[in-house]
Enzyme design. Structure first.
Site, PDB file in Angstrom:
ATOM      1  CB  ALA A   1      46.824 -29.953 -25.250  1.00 51.01           C
TER       2      ALA A   1
ATOM      3  CE  LYS B   1      34.579 -29.274 -24.698  1.00 56.40           C
ATOM      4  NZ  LYS B   1      35.087 -30.626 -24.555  1.00 56.40           N
TER       5      LYS B   1
HETATM    6  O1  KPL Z   1      36.462 -33.121 -23.320  1.00 57.11           O
HETATM    7  C1  KPL Z   1      36.924 -34.112 -22.821  1.00 57.11           C
HETATM    8  C2  KPL Z   1      37.546 -33.972 -21.482  1.00 57.11           C
HETATM    9  O2  KPL Z   1      38.252 -34.851 -21.039  1.00 57.11           O
HETATM   10  O3  KPL Z   1      37.304 -32.918 -20.854  1.00 57.11           O
HETATM   11  C3  KPL Z   1      36.786 -35.436 -23.520  1.00 57.11           C
HETATM   12  C4  KPL Z   1      36.254 -35.204 -24.912  1.00 57.11           C
HETATM   13  C5  KPL Z   1      35.814 -36.280 -22.741  1.00 57.11           C
HETATM   14  C6  KPL Z   1      38.073 -36.146 -23.762  1.00 57.11           C
HETATM   15  O4  KPL Z   1      38.642 -36.743 -22.678  1.00 57.11           O
END
Ligand code: KPL
Length: 286
Positions: free
Chosen positions: A112, A168
């Protein structure tokens, strides 16, 4: 049972919208507009704060602002408060004075961006809606979860939320600082092979730490980071966006968290230590 929202950036605004759709009251005194990927525009009418005890809280500030944002609310929080930590990075509530609330961790993957609204407030544009995961280590979610999940697309309860957070964190610890440092989009990590030795060194250190902490760690952080860079090739990572906008970055809660975990295991992480120092040396507000 009103929910309070602390931090109405991209994720906080999205959460407020879906909580509202599920018929739950969200209290926050700011004006927000949201555009969904289908182009529909929603003006959020959120109730103002009521200064009552807080039983349910969504914490969606930047990780670095968490403790400061929570401090004025301490007297309204208790061990019975449920707090959803809807943030990037890990460790933002370390050091929270007791009693600890019941913390539900969230892993958000949606993309977003936002702009100022004329006359005040902000307009959040949800560009890509991806799965959002909630969990607290228990197999059964709280009662409010099922109605919320009926309205929040791809919201899932995960028993293995800790592993999901690390998965993540591991890719963010590579893509985010490299793209911020080299001021490139995520896809450049595939095409600019000069970055690969550093990428592989960072990934190997992540695997070293995570495989000691998580019995189910799948390894191959380099492969997963490159796959995500391909899937989000045209994206500006959140850390690159923060650096460009002169905002404080999340480095202390991504690579910094990793480094703190490694220190507990007496593992040196030279690649992460160097990249943390390099990000902190960039001109930005602190
Ligand atoms: O989570 C992300 C971020 O920018 O914080 C990704 C997945 C790397 C996408 O840009």
């Amino acid at each position: 049972m009103p929910w309070h929202l602390l931090g109405a950036g991209n994720l906080g605004t999205l959460a407020a919208f879906y909580f509202g759709q599920a018929g739950l009251t969200v209290r926050l005194a700011t004006r927000r507009r949201l555009t969904l990927p289908d182009g529909t525009v929603h003006d959020l009418q959120l109730a103002g704060d009521d200064n009552a005890p807080i039983t349910h809280l969504v914490l969606a500030t930047k990780a670095a602002q968490s403790l400061d944002a929570l401090a004025p609310l301490r007297a309204r929080l208790s061990a019975d408060t449920t707090l959803i930590r809807l943030q990037n990075g890990l460790g933002s509530l370390d050091g929270l004075p007791p009693p600890p609330p019941h913390i539900i961790e969230a892993v958000a993957n949606s993309g977003a961006w936002r702009e100022a609204l004329p006359g005040g407030g902000e307009h959040v544009h949800l560009a890509a809606e991806n799965p959002t995961l909630f969990g607290d280590g228990h197999a059964t979610p709280p009662d409010w979860f099922a109605p919320l999940a009926c309205h929040w697309p791809q919201l899932h309860w995960r028993t293995d939320i800790h592993l999901q957070q690390w998965l993540k964190l591991s890719v963010n610890a590579i893509i985010n600082p490299l793209t911020a440092l080299h001021d490139c989009d995520n896809g450049a990590l595939l095409t600019n092979t000069a970055l690969h030795p550093r990428l592989h060194a960072l990934a190997a250190e992540v695997d070293q730490v995570a495989s000691q902490l998580l019995p189910d760690w799948p390894g191959d952080t380099a492969g997963r980071a490159l796959a995500l860079a391909r899937a989000t090739a045209t994206n500006t990572s959140s850390m690159r966006a923060d650096v460009r906008a002169g905002r404080v970055t999340e480095i202390d809660f991504i690579n910094g968290y990793l480094l703190r975990a490694a220190t507990q295991l007496a593992l040196p992480l030279p690649a992460h230590s160097h990249i943390i120092a390099a990000i902190k040396a960039l001109p930005q507000k602190r």
